[in-house]
Design a protein around this motif. Structure first.
Motif, PDB file in Angstrom:
ATOM      1  N   PHE A  13     -23.826  -4.939 -21.555  1.00  0.00           N
ATOM      2  CA  PHE A  13     -24.135  -6.357 -21.384  1.00  0.00           C
ATOM      3  C   PHE A  13     -25.127  -6.810 -22.459  1.00  0.00           C
ATOM      4  CE2 PHE A  13     -26.647  -9.858 -19.684  1.00  0.00           C
ATOM      5  CZ  PHE A  13     -25.689 -10.693 -19.134  1.00  0.00           C
ATOM      6  N   GLY A  14     -24.761  -7.845 -23.210  1.00  0.00           N
ATOM      7  CA  GLY A  14     -25.643  -8.389 -24.233  1.00  0.00           C
ATOM      8  C   GLY A  14     -25.801  -7.519 -25.460  1.00  0.00           C
ATOM      9  N   LYS A  15     -24.941  -6.532 -25.620  1.00  0.00           N
ATOM     10  CA  LYS A  15     -25.108  -5.589 -26.730  1.00  0.00           C
ATOM     11  C   LYS A  15     -24.703  -6.179 -28.068  1.00  0.00           C
ATOM     12  CE  LYS A  15     -24.928  -0.652 -27.456  1.00  0.00           C
ATOM     13  NZ  LYS A  15     -24.637   0.637 -26.822  1.00  0.00           N
ATOM     14  N   SER A  16     -23.745  -7.114 -28.062  1.00  0.00           N
ATOM     15  CA  SER A  16     -23.274  -7.658 -29.339  1.00  0.00           C
ATOM     16  C   SER A  16     -23.901  -9.011 -29.677  1.00  0.00           C
ATOM     17  CB  SER A  16     -21.742  -7.788 -29.341  1.00  0.00           C
ATOM     18  OG  SER A  16     -21.299  -8.649 -28.318  1.00  0.00           O
ATOM     19  N   SER A  17     -24.568  -9.645 -28.712  1.00  0.00           N
ATOM     20  CA  SER A  17     -25.307 -10.886 -28.986  1.00  0.00           C
ATOM     21  C   SER A  17     -26.237 -11.176 -27.814  1.00  0.00           C
ATOM     22  CB  SER A  17     -24.353 -12.064 -29.202  1.00  0.00           C
ATOM     23  OG  SER A  17     -23.983 -12.665 -27.974  1.00  0.00           O
ATOM     24  N   THR A  18     -27.185 -12.077 -28.024  1.00  0.00           N
ATOM     25  CA  THR A  18     -28.125 -12.447 -26.949  1.00  0.00           C
ATOM     26  C   THR A  18     -27.577 -13.552 -26.057  1.00  0.00           C
ATOM     27  OG1 THR A  18     -29.252 -14.093 -28.336  1.00  0.00           O
ATOM     28  CG2 THR A  18     -30.084 -11.814 -28.412  1.00  0.00           C
ATOM     29  N   GLU A  19     -26.384 -14.042 -26.360  1.00  0.00           N
ATOM     30  CA  GLU A  19     -25.845 -15.195 -25.643  1.00  0.00           C
ATOM     31  C   GLU A  19     -25.821 -15.018 -24.124  1.00  0.00           C
ATOM     32  OE1 GLU A  19     -21.990 -18.260 -25.817  1.00  0.00           O
ATOM     33  OE2 GLU A  19     -21.992 -16.421 -27.024  1.00  0.00           O
ATOM     34  N   LEU A  55     -26.515  -9.358  -8.981  1.00  0.00           N
ATOM     35  CA  LEU A  55     -26.279  -8.079  -9.639  1.00  0.00           C
ATOM     36  C   LEU A  55     -25.112  -8.241 -10.594  1.00  0.00           C
ATOM     37  CD1 LEU A  55     -26.539  -4.956  -9.986  1.00  0.00           C
ATOM     38  CD2 LEU A  55     -24.961  -4.740  -8.034  1.00  0.00           C
ATOM     39  N   ILE A  56     -25.333  -7.912 -11.859  1.00  0.00           N
ATOM     40  CA  ILE A  56     -24.239  -7.849 -12.828  1.00  0.00           C
ATOM     41  C   ILE A  56     -23.927  -6.372 -13.011  1.00  0.00           C
ATOM     42  CG2 ILE A  56     -23.497  -8.324 -15.192  1.00  0.00           C
ATOM     43  CD1 ILE A  56     -25.258 -10.791 -15.172  1.00  0.00           C
ATOM     44  N   ALA A  57     -22.805  -5.948 -12.450  1.00  0.00           N
ATOM     45  CA  ALA A  57     -22.493  -4.524 -12.331  1.00  0.00           C
ATOM     46  C   ALA A  57     -21.375  -4.105 -13.263  1.00  0.00           C
ATOM     47  CB  ALA A  57     -22.103  -4.205 -10.886  1.00  0.00           C
ATOM     48  N   GLY A  58     -21.527  -2.889 -13.799  1.00  0.00           N
ATOM     49  CA  GLY A  58     -20.455  -2.276 -14.574  1.00  0.00           C
ATOM     50  C   GLY A  58     -19.546  -1.515 -13.624  1.00  0.00           C
ATOM     51  N   ASN A  59     -19.369  -0.231 -13.872  1.00  0.00           N
ATOM     52  CA  ASN A  59     -18.519   0.591 -12.997  1.00  0.00           C
ATOM     53  C   ASN A  59     -19.326   1.309 -11.921  1.00  0.00           C
ATOM     54  OD1 ASN A  59     -15.967   0.071 -14.259  1.00  0.00           O
ATOM     55  ND2 ASN A  59     -16.639   1.331 -15.976  1.00  0.00           N
ATOM     56  N   ASP A  60     -20.468   0.726 -11.551  1.00  0.00           N
ATOM     57  CA  ASP A  60     -21.344   1.312 -10.542  1.00  0.00           C
ATOM     58  C   ASP A  60     -20.707   1.238  -9.155  1.00  0.00           C
ATOM     59  OD1 ASP A  60     -23.682   1.252 -12.546  1.00  0.00           O
ATOM     60  OD2 ASP A  60     -23.077  -0.838 -12.420  1.00  0.00           O
ATOM     61  N   LYS A  61     -21.136   2.148  -8.281  1.00  0.00           N
ATOM     62  CA  LYS A  61     -20.612   2.189  -6.917  1.00  0.00           C
ATOM     63  C   LYS A  61     -21.396   1.223  -6.029  1.00  0.00           C
ATOM     64  CE  LYS A  61     -17.630   5.616  -7.487  1.00  0.00           C
ATOM     65  NZ  LYS A  61     -16.176   5.443  -7.306  1.00  0.00           N
ATOM     66  N   ARG A  78     -19.031  -8.788 -11.346  1.00  0.00           N
ATOM     67  CA  ARG A  78     -18.447  -7.600 -11.990  1.00  0.00           C
ATOM     68  C   ARG A  78     -18.232  -7.892 -13.464  1.00  0.00           C
ATOM     69  NH1 ARG A  78     -17.442  -4.024 -13.807  1.00  0.00           N
ATOM     70  NH2 ARG A  78     -15.214  -3.630 -13.760  1.00  0.00           N
ATOM     71  N   TYR A  79     -18.768  -7.014 -14.275  1.00  0.00           N
ATOM     72  CA  TYR A  79     -18.664  -7.123 -15.727  1.00  0.00           C
ATOM     73  C   TYR A  79     -17.387  -6.396 -16.132  1.00  0.00           C
ATOM     74  CZ  TYR A  79     -20.261  -6.167 -20.584  1.00  0.00           C
ATOM     75  OH  TYR A  79     -20.402  -6.048 -21.951  1.00  0.00           O
ATOM     76  N   GLY A  80     -16.268  -7.132 -16.088  1.00  0.00           N
ATOM     77  CA  GLY A  80     -14.957  -6.550 -16.321  1.00  0.00           C
ATOM     78  C   GLY A  80     -13.955  -7.116 -15.330  1.00  0.00           C
ATOM     79  N   THR A 291     -16.291  -8.196 -29.734  1.00  0.00           N
ATOM     80  CA  THR A 291     -15.722  -9.441 -29.193  1.00  0.00           C
ATOM     81  C   THR A 291     -15.603  -9.386 -27.681  1.00  0.00           C
ATOM     82  OG1 THR A 291     -14.468  -9.813 -31.229  1.00  0.00           O
ATOM     83  CG2 THR A 291     -13.736 -10.998 -29.269  1.00  0.00           C
ATOM     84  N   ALA A 292     -15.023  -8.302 -27.168  1.00  0.00           N
ATOM     85  CA  ALA A 292     -14.827  -8.177 -25.725  1.00  0.00           C
ATOM     86  C   ALA A 292     -16.153  -8.096 -24.985  1.00  0.00           C
ATOM     87  CB  ALA A 292     -13.977  -6.945 -25.415  1.00  0.00           C
ATOM     88  N   VAL A 293     -17.110  -7.353 -25.536  1.00  0.00           N
ATOM     89  CA  VAL A 293     -18.417  -7.212 -24.903  1.00  0.00           C
ATOM     90  C   VAL A 293     -19.091  -8.582 -24.767  1.00  0.00           C
ATOM     91  CG1 VAL A 293     -20.769  -6.393 -25.365  1.00  0.00           C
ATOM     92  CG2 VAL A 293     -18.855  -4.801 -25.439  1.00  0.00           C
ATOM     93  N   ASN A 294     -19.008  -9.383 -25.806  1.00  0.00           N
ATOM     94  CA  ASN A 294     -19.622 -10.709 -25.725  1.00  0.00           C
ATOM     95  C   ASN A 294     -18.870 -11.608 -24.739  1.00  0.00           C
ATOM     96  OD1 ASN A 294     -21.800 -12.415 -26.848  1.00  0.00           O
ATOM     97  ND2 ASN A 294     -20.106 -13.729 -27.464  1.00  0.00           N
ATOM     98  N   ASN A 295     -17.534 -11.554 -24.785  1.00  0.00           N
ATOM     99  CA  ASN A 295     -16.734 -12.357 -23.849  1.00  0.00           C
ATOM    100  C   ASN A 295     -17.070 -12.011 -22.400  1.00  0.00           C
ATOM    101  OD1 ASN A 295     -15.391 -13.586 -25.959  1.00  0.00           O
ATOM    102  ND2 ASN A 295     -13.566 -12.304 -25.812  1.00  0.00           N
TER     103      ASN A 295
END
Length: 319
Positions: A13-19, A55-61, A78-80, A291-295
């Motif tokens: 999250f936020g790795k490719s830009s601060t947006e 909560l902005i969650a990745g693949n967490d349980k 869910r981030y994805g 691109t996908a990470v920012n989207n």
């Protein structure tokens, strides 16, 4: 003073830009990005979200126990795309909104699928490792040009794979419980049964969500139906392919090879699949492009803001 506390466990999250951070902070959110390099389990998540609004969650349980511990929790973003790691029923019972970010990483996953297809068919990873070990041994590969590809799941990612496959002049067989015949006609794809895909395809690629009906969708019976020269690709979710059955099929040359971007246990420490030369496993990087990470970050942040501010626009999955 910030109105809301937002905990972020999605690693990129936020790795490719601060947006994505900017969106949250401009809307009264105090962001707590957890510095982790793996999905969190329930025990690890519980102390982090006790006083969080979102909560902005990745693949967490995100289990029922986690949800019950979130006394102030209003939204799980869910981030994805997939949300099989979130207990949707428990969230709904507590009035917590669950959202996801569709159509944000479909091009990245489709690109990777084609990359995995070529890599496993031509043994690119093995060849690279040989040279780096100061060897020069060559292994015969398989062409993918004009071969038959079977696409299981024709959502946005599956359709992206079909479009790319036509550039290789491949014959396309596909299966989906909700077929898009107009799309298939436009791109020269043929909807057929799962059995026909398994029996006729040189490459089979999976693009369906993980749910009760798709768990172990590809098991011993299905693998034995495939050609012994065929390759299996899974850039969807671990659990869709039965990994014990896959190991058996690969080790006995029932199929030629497999390329996986998703496995049942991530990371797959101790998995017997790691010992095989005819399998490629990547660390769930399908959506891991700038691109996908920012989207995904922007969409996940906007979902949080929409829900917290009671505004329309959030992509809600537990209405």
């Amino acid at each position: 003073m910030s109105k809301y506390k937002v905990v972020v466990t999605a690693r990129s999250f936020g790795k490719s830009s601060t947006e994505p951070f900017d969106i949250l902070e401009k809307n009264g959110c105090e962001v707590h990005k957890i510095p982790i390099e793996k999905p969190l389990n329930a025990k690890e998540l519980i102390p982090l979200i006790k006083d969080a609004d979102a909560l902005i969650a990745g693949n967490d349980k995100v289990t029922k126990e986690v949800i019950d511990a979130g006394n102030k929790l209003k939204v799980i973003s869910r981030y994805g795309i997939g949300y099989d790691n979130v207990d949707i029923k428990a969230a709904k019972e507590k009035g917590i909104v669950v959202t996801n970010t569709p159509n944000t990483n479909n091009n990245s996953v489709a690109d990777l699928t084609i990359g995995l297809m070529i890599a496993i068919a031509r043994n690119i990873v093995g060849a690279n490792n040989t040279v780096k070990s100061e060897g020069w041994g060559r292994v015969l590969g398989t062409e993918v040009y004009k071969k038959t590809i079977g696409v299981i799941g024709t959502g946005s990612i599956g359709k992206g794979v079909i479009k790319r496959a036509k550039g290789f002049e491949m014959d396309v067989l596909c299966f989906d419980v909700y077929p898009d015949h107009e799309f298939a006609e436009k791109y020269g794809a043929k909807y057929c049964s799962m059995e026909e895909i398994l029996q006729k395809s040189d490459i089979i690629t999976i693009h369906v969500p993980l749910m009760e009906s798709t768990k172990n969708l590809i098991g011993e019976k299905e693998l034995k139906m495939m050609k012994n020269t065929a390759f299996l690709i899974n850039a969807a979710r671990g659990g869709i392919v039965n990994e014990d059955a896959l190991y058996n099929a690969l080790s006995k040359n029932i199929i030629a090879g497999a390329a996986l971007d998703a496995v049942e246990h991530e990371p797959p420490v101790g998995s017997p699949l790691l010992k095989l030369d005819n399998v490629i496993i990547t660390p769930h990087i399908g959506g891991y492009t700038s691109t996908a990470v920012n989207n995904m970050g922007v969409a996940a942040a906007n979902n949080v803001v929409f829900v917290l501010n009671n505004e329309p626009g959030a992509h809600i999955v537990n209405n």
